[in-house]
Motif scaffolding. Structure first.
Motif, PDB file in Angstrom:
ATOM      1  N   HIS A  56       0.897  -1.184   0.408  1.00 35.11           N
ATOM      2  CA  HIS A  56       0.118   0.275   0.145  1.00 35.11           C
ATOM      3  C   HIS A  56       0.929   1.399  -0.335  1.00 35.11           C
ATOM      4  CE1 HIS A  56      -2.828  -2.571   2.377  1.00 35.11           C
ATOM      5  NE2 HIS A  56      -3.208  -2.998   1.259  1.00 35.11           N
ATOM      6  N   TYR A  57       0.389   2.076  -1.098  1.00 30.54           N
ATOM      7  CA  TYR A  57       1.556   3.635  -1.147  1.00 30.54           C
ATOM      8  C   TYR A  57       0.394   4.769  -1.212  1.00 30.54           C
ATOM      9  CZ  TYR A  57       0.822   2.841  -5.921  1.00 30.54           C
ATOM     10  OH  TYR A  57       1.074   2.954  -6.851  1.00 30.54           O
ATOM     11  N   LEU A  58       1.363   6.091  -0.594  1.00 27.23           N
ATOM     12  CA  LEU A  58       0.377   7.025  -1.159  1.00 27.23           C
ATOM     13  C   LEU A  58       0.772   8.444  -1.342  1.00 27.23           C
ATOM     14  CD1 LEU A  58      -0.542   8.788   1.312  1.00 27.23           C
ATOM     15  CD2 LEU A  58      -0.984   6.789   2.357  1.00 27.23           C
ATOM     16  N   PHE A  59       0.643   9.338  -1.616  1.00 26.05           N
ATOM     17  CA  PHE A  59       1.913  10.685  -2.587  1.00 26.05           C
ATOM     18  C   PHE A  59       0.728  11.470  -1.437  1.00 26.05           C
ATOM     19  CE2 PHE A  59       1.289   7.829  -6.498  1.00 26.05           C
ATOM     20  CZ  PHE A  59       2.915   7.234  -6.996  1.00 26.05           C
ATOM     21  N   HIS A  60       1.858  12.294  -0.572  1.00 25.78           N
ATOM     22  CA  HIS A  60       1.330  13.643  -0.023  1.00 25.78           C
ATOM     23  C   HIS A  60       2.372  14.675   0.114  1.00 25.78           C
ATOM     24  CE1 HIS A  60       4.196  13.640   3.300  1.00 25.78           C
ATOM     25  NE2 HIS A  60       4.324  11.542   2.747  1.00 25.78           N
ATOM     26  N   ARG A  61       1.798  15.652  -0.482  1.00 26.43           N
ATOM     27  CA  ARG A  61       2.763  17.106  -0.166  1.00 26.43           C
ATOM     28  C   ARG A  61       4.028  16.786   0.817  1.00 26.43           C
ATOM     29  NH1 ARG A  61      -2.082  21.264  -1.667  1.00 26.43           N
ATOM     30  NH2 ARG A  61      -2.560  20.629  -4.101  1.00 26.43           N
ATOM     31  N   HIS A  62       5.080  17.469   0.984  1.00 23.47           N
ATOM     32  CA  HIS A  62       5.829  17.766   1.993  1.00 23.47           C
ATOM     33  C   HIS A  62       6.231  19.435   1.960  1.00 23.47           C
ATOM     34  CE1 HIS A  62       9.628  16.806   3.335  1.00 23.47           C
ATOM     35  NE2 HIS A  62       9.152  16.052   3.734  1.00 23.47           N
ATOM     36  N   CYS A  63       6.285  19.521   2.693  1.00 23.24           N
ATOM     37  CA  CYS A  63       6.874  21.450   3.278  1.00 23.24           C
ATOM     38  C   CYS A  63       8.533  21.344   2.452  1.00 23.24           C
ATOM     39  CB  CYS A  63       6.911  21.961   4.278  1.00 23.24           C
ATOM     40  SG  CYS A  63       4.993  21.751   5.075  1.00 23.24           S
ATOM     41  N   TRP A  64       9.164  21.032   2.590  1.00 21.15           N
ATOM     42  CA  TRP A  64      10.614  20.616   2.204  1.00 21.15           C
ATOM     43  C   TRP A  64      10.901  20.606   0.858  1.00 21.15           C
ATOM     44  CZ3 TRP A  64      14.097  17.643   6.260  1.00 21.15           C
ATOM     45  CH2 TRP A  64      14.252  17.937   7.550  1.00 21.15           C
TER      46      TRP A  64
END
Length: 150
Positions: free
Chosen positions: A69-77
């Motif tokens: 299972h995997y997901l994409f998400h935003r990252h502040c860096w």
């Protein structure tokens, strides 16, 4: 020894096999979740937004033997998203035969296709067998995880 396996997205007809594999994963970590979590998670995996949850099944000779299972998400860096590989499991009957590696490489390929080159995951320190694989195909970091006290 590498076992020839096929990696493909989770499909609606995979529910029984997926449940069996995910239960094996949860059992390994000595945990369980309510049936409602199984239902919700499987529905999310079948969703049509690739930026949400994604699931892949590994098959050997037409038999489901692994999942990721995997997901994409935003990252502040970073400007681009990152990919979190959340769950990875290979049936004990195929461990050491390349199934886990094939699943991770499939996530790497999905991340690359999504323009999301950064992929990361967590494992417990006692998961020595898996860590031998992870040490060959990824870089361990010095981060320590904390959870909120409830």
């Amino acid at each position: 020894m590498m076992t020839a396996c096929t990696i493909r997205p989770v499909r609606p007809e995979d529910r029984a096999d997926w449940s069996r594999l995910w239960t094996g994963y949860l059992d390994y970590y000595k945990t369980s979740v309510p049936e409602a979590v199984y239902d919700t998670t499987f529905a999310r995996l079948l969703g049509d937004d690739p930026q949400d949850f994604n699931g892949l099944i590994a098959e050997v000779d037409g038999r489901a033997v692994g999942l990721v299972h995997y997901l994409f998400h935003r990252h502040c860096w970073k400007i681009e998203n990152v990919c979190y590989l959340q769950d990875l499991y290979a049936d004990p009957s195929v461990r050491g035969q390349g199934v886990g590696r094939a699943l991770i490489e499939a996530v790497y390929a999905a991340a690359d296709a999504n323009g999301t080159p950064a992929v990361y995951w967590l494992t417990q320190d006692f998961n020595e067998t898996a860590r031998k694989l992870y040490d060959r195909i990824a870089q361990v970091t010095p981060f320590i995880r904390y959870n909120r006290k409830l």
